[in-house]
Design a protein around this motif. Structure first.
Motif, PDB file in Angstrom:
ATOM      1  N   MET A 155      10.947   3.246  -7.432  1.00  0.00           N
ATOM      2  CA  MET A 155      11.160   3.050  -5.992  1.00  0.00           C
ATOM      3  C   MET A 155      11.912   4.222  -5.369  1.00  0.00           C
TER       4      MET A 155
ATOM      5  N   SER B  43       3.056  -3.367  10.261  1.00  0.00           N
ATOM      6  CA  SER B  43       4.013  -3.082   9.189  1.00  0.00           C
ATOM      7  C   SER B  43       4.470  -4.394   8.574  1.00  0.00           C
TER       8      SER B  43
ATOM      9  N   SER C  49       8.106  -5.319  -6.212  1.00  0.00           N
ATOM     10  CA  SER C  49       7.596  -6.293  -5.246  1.00  0.00           C
ATOM     11  C   SER C  49       8.631  -7.331  -4.844  1.00  0.00           C
TER      12      SER C  49
ATOM     13  N   TYR D 262       5.530   0.155  -8.279  1.00  0.00           N
ATOM     14  CA  TYR D 262       6.373  -0.270  -7.154  1.00  0.00           C
ATOM     15  C   TYR D 262       7.079  -1.565  -7.523  1.00  0.00           C
TER      16      TYR D 262
ATOM     17  N   ASN E 166       7.549  -4.168  -1.980  1.00  0.00           N
ATOM     18  CA  ASN E 166       6.300  -3.502  -1.603  1.00  0.00           C
ATOM     19  C   ASN E 166       5.090  -4.215  -2.176  1.00  0.00           C
ATOM     20  N   THR E 167       3.968  -4.009  -1.501  1.00  0.00           N
ATOM     21  CA  THR E 167       2.685  -4.518  -1.973  1.00  0.00           C
ATOM     22  C   THR E 167       1.782  -3.387  -2.430  1.00  0.00           C
TER      23      THR E 167
ATOM     24  N   THR F  59      12.174   0.384   1.590  1.00  0.00           N
ATOM     25  CA  THR F  59      11.755   0.777   0.242  1.00  0.00           C
ATOM     26  C   THR F  59      10.290   1.201   0.235  1.00  0.00           C
ATOM     27  N   THR F  60       9.947   2.046  -0.729  1.00  0.00           N
ATOM     28  CA  THR F  60       8.556   2.397  -1.036  1.00  0.00           C
ATOM     29  C   THR F  60       8.388   2.405  -2.547  1.00  0.00           C
ATOM     30  N   GLY F  61       7.131   2.561  -2.971  1.00  0.00           N
ATOM     31  CA  GLY F  61       6.860   2.688  -4.397  1.00  0.00           C
ATOM     32  C   GLY F  61       7.014   4.135  -4.847  1.00  0.00           C
TER      33      GLY F  61
ATOM     34  N   GLN G 270       3.406   2.193   1.276  1.00  0.00           N
ATOM     35  CA  GLN G 270       3.893   1.544   2.486  1.00  0.00           C
ATOM     36  C   GLN G 270       5.409   1.366   2.468  1.00  0.00           C
ATOM     37  N   GLU G 271       6.032   1.642   3.639  1.00  0.00           N
ATOM     38  CA  GLU G 271       7.461   1.407   3.796  1.00  0.00           C
ATOM     39  C   GLU G 271       7.681  -0.043   4.218  1.00  0.00           C
ATOM     40  N   VAL G 272       8.538  -0.731   3.492  1.00  0.00           N
ATOM     41  CA  VAL G 272       8.841  -2.133   3.769  1.00  0.00           C
ATOM     42  C   VAL G 272      10.329  -2.242   4.093  1.00  0.00           C
TER      43      VAL G 272
END
Length: 678
Positions: A373, A199, A310, A308, A340-341, A297-299, A345-347
């Motif tokens: 987001m 992650s 970044s 998303y 996010n990238t 956060t997610t997109g 994905q959850e960041v």
């Protein structure tokens, strides 16, 4: 030009030679000047040291000095391949200079070191991992600057990290320490798992890892729960945004990507801004002040919309009018968080120290295609009264910057501290202390199970007592006294003891079989009369139908051969109805009473043979003996006897009762149909 990875914090830091862990270039030099607050000293620990020593530390070496500048004094000069320096190098003041010189060489990785103030006795370096320690649980101090590109970690919270992972880098990923500040970690070792997830958190990427024998996790304050975006505890009316994106589908139907759509893991479109610029924001009202420790956060999470954010900033406020940009302690720049990238994905990003506020804003700085987001806030309740915030007047707005954000949008808190005087303030350190609500919850979590166990134990004791009582009732024998009537046990016991008659005292009879066996038949009566009775003996003769009262006779255990041979009585009737004498009635006499017998029905015996009976019949004539070798009977069924030969209750007259009463002795009644000669 010989300086490599370097982070110099106010209380700790990390420094390495250029190109570490690769071979450092020739003819390079670097100096680090380290300062901590006055009154403290600096300690230095090496995680790796590999410097060419072919010329005896002449051109390639590492030198450590006390102080900074021309007045500094040398502590030591070091070189060598694979040099092991397990101890700490300690300064004499709060200032240290570290000088690295790389001459002409063909190999050598250089070095990596960590420093801290001397009060951090458990200092480790960024290269230490869990496999270096054998304790199942331990505390260590991680220096600042442990997010390094040449270290790897595998795993995530709450499942744990692979034992090969860097402890301090995993601590940054987990959000328990800050990369710019360092901090204390509490590590717990446990059994490994087959698979470790990867992650992105706090600008650290954790990789997928294979099976390992052990893993480690961190003990924390527990203030990492969700605050209500995903669950819906925060209502839609408390989620607002600077703008809303409206889209029309191919059928012409308009869909609005509202701010209430910005709930993590909510199915459907996210929140998206109508205009994508640095002026947009998403605001969340928590209804009251709370301790906010992180954000996820997610997109957009929609396959057709690759949107998303970044990078973003965080702002917070108590009244939604004056806003403060989040900064790390001692830093002069706003903290920019990595977002996010990709859109799924959850960041996670953590706030160290945590934010205490009611209103929370996310200000996107970088994005992909459009600002979109979904978020969730982490933290816990906050109820401790805290000191007023110390804020400095906002500096004059920079040119053109005020036009972009507006005067009422952002009010950053600036500090006047210099870089070389930056320290942890007590207020900042205290913000990491868990609130009293957490302590109350922890106390309740301990007391509630204890109370439940106590009440459960009491109930089990009562149930067992009730079952024992019922079982006791069932197991009472036919001739046992009821358990509720055993208060009068002493009365029953008295019947087994020698007694004194109110009218006459006489020595009781004792049956001693071992002594009787050595006597001749004529000496038996004398012996029986002089020894105390050990047990009351079975009744002989009488009508069976009337034997329903309780008795204290000793159970029949069989006859001794020597005594049976001397028995002068004989009875043809051998039927025995009970193996034991029946117990006495509850209201029976206190003492066993003598048997009153009418000896008129007994046949007479020759005068030369003495009687073994101790009963006194009418006219003081002893009952005669008839027959020999008789067996004792506890009950007989006889119709030839006109009167019952059972004992009569104390105090009541019986047939042929004399003035003197004595105890009974074993007798056998011979039933004869012949003539009787008195």
């Amino acid at each position: 030009d010989g300086c490599g990875h370097t982070v110099l914090g106010p209380e700790s830091g990390t420094l390495a030679s250029i190109n570490y862990p690769q071979t450092s270039p020739n003819s390079t030099v670097c100096e680090w000047e380290i300062r901590v607050k006055p009154g403290q000293r600096v300690q230095l620990r090496f995680g790796d040291f590999d410097i060419d020593d072919s010329d005896s530390c002449h051109s390639s070496y590492l030198r450590v000095h006390n102080g900074i500048g021309p007045t500094r004094t040398e502590i030591g000069k070091y070189c060598g391949f694979g040099f092991q320096m397990d101890g700490l190098i300690t300064s004499k003041s709060n200032e240290v200079t570290v000088q690295f010189m790389s001459g002409t060489h063909t190999s050598g990785r250089g070095f990596l070191a960590a420093y801290s103030t001397t009060d951090k006795s458990d200092l480790i370096t960024c290269l230490d991992n869990a496999s270096h320690f054998s304790e199942p649980e331990f505390n260590k101090y991680c220096p600042a600057g442990c997010v390094i590109p040449f270290a790897d970690i595998s795993g995530t919270i709450p499942h744990g990290y692979r034992d090969s992972s860097s402890l301090c880098m995993a601590g940054v990923h987990a959000g328990v320490v800050s990369n710019t500040l360092g901090g204390q970690i509490n590590v717990v070792i446990s059994k490994g798992i087959p698979y470790y997830e990867g992650s992105l958190a706090n600008n650290v990427t954790s990789k997928v890892g294979p099976l390992s024998t052990s893993l480690f996790t961190f003990k924390t304050s527990g203030c990492y729960g969700t605050l209500g975006m995903e669950s819906g505890v925060i209502p839609d009316s408390q989620i607002t945004a600077s703008s809303i994106l409206e889209r029309s589908d191919p059928t012409g139907q308009v869909s609005m990507w509202k701010p209430e759509n910005a709930r993590l893991k909510r199915v459907g479109p996210p929140w998206a801004a109508f205009i994508s610029d640095e002026h947009q924001w998403l605001q969340i009202d928590l209804n009251k002040e709370k301790r906010i420790t992180g954000i996820i956060t997610t997109g957009s999470t929609l396959a057709g919309f690759y949107y998303y954010v970044s990078a973003y900033r965080i702002l917070y406020s108590d009244d939604a009018q004056k806003w403060t940009v989040y900064r790390e302690p001692g830093m002069h720049k706003d903290k920019v968080f990595q977002g996010n990238t990709e859109l799924y994905q959850e960041v996670r990003n953590n706030f160290i120290p945590p934010i205490i506020a009611r209103f929370f804003r996310i200000n996107p700085l970088k994005w992909h295609k459009k600002i979109a987001m979904k978020v969730e806030l982490l933290g816990c309740q906050f109820s401790i009264g805290r000191a007023p915030k110390i804020t400095m007047p906002p500096p004059p707005p920079p040119p053109n910057k005020n036009d972009d954000f507006g005067e009422d949008f952002i009010h950053s808190v600036k500090t006047s501290l210099q870089t070389d005087k930056t320290t942890f303030t007590p207020e900042i350190k205290n913000t990491t202390v868990a609130p009293s609500v957490t302590k109350d919850v922890a106390l309740a979590a301990v007391l509630v199970p204890v109370l439940v166990m106590v009440f459960t134990t009491l109930i089990l004791i009562l149930v067992c007592a009730w079952h024992w009582r019922n079982r006791k009732k069932k197991t009472e024998g036919t001739y046992d006294l009821p358990y509720w009537d055993r208060a009068g046990w002493w009365k029953g016991m008295k019947q087994f003891l020698p007694t004194k008659s109110a009218e006459h005292e006489e020595t009781p009879v004792r049956y001693s079989s071992s002594e009787i066996s050595h006597l001749r038949p004529r000496e038996v009566p004398t012996m029986l009369q002089t020894e105390s009775a050990e047990y009351a003996q079975p009744l002989v003769g009488g009508i069976v139908g009337t034997l329903h009262q309780r008795s204290t006779f000793k159970p029949e255990e069989g006859k001794e051969a020597s005594y049976a041979d001397l028995d002068p009585y004989n009875s043809p009737i051998q039927e025995v109805y009970h193996a034991y004498a029946e117990p006495l009635p509850i209201t029976g006499p206190e003492y066993a009473t003598p048997i009153i017998m009418d000896m008129s029905s007994h046949p007479s015996t020759p005068l030369a043979v003495p009687s073994i009976s101790t009963f006194k019949a009418a006219a003081n004539q002893a009952p005669p003996l008839v027959g020999t070798y008789n067996k004792l009977l506890s009950r007989t069924d006889s119709t030839s006897s006109a009167q019952a030969l059972y004992d009569t209750p104390k105090g009541q007259p019986g047939p042929g009762v004399t003035a003197e009463l004595v105890y009974q002795v074993p007798q056998s009644v011979a039933h004869s149909t012949g003539s009787k000669d008195e």
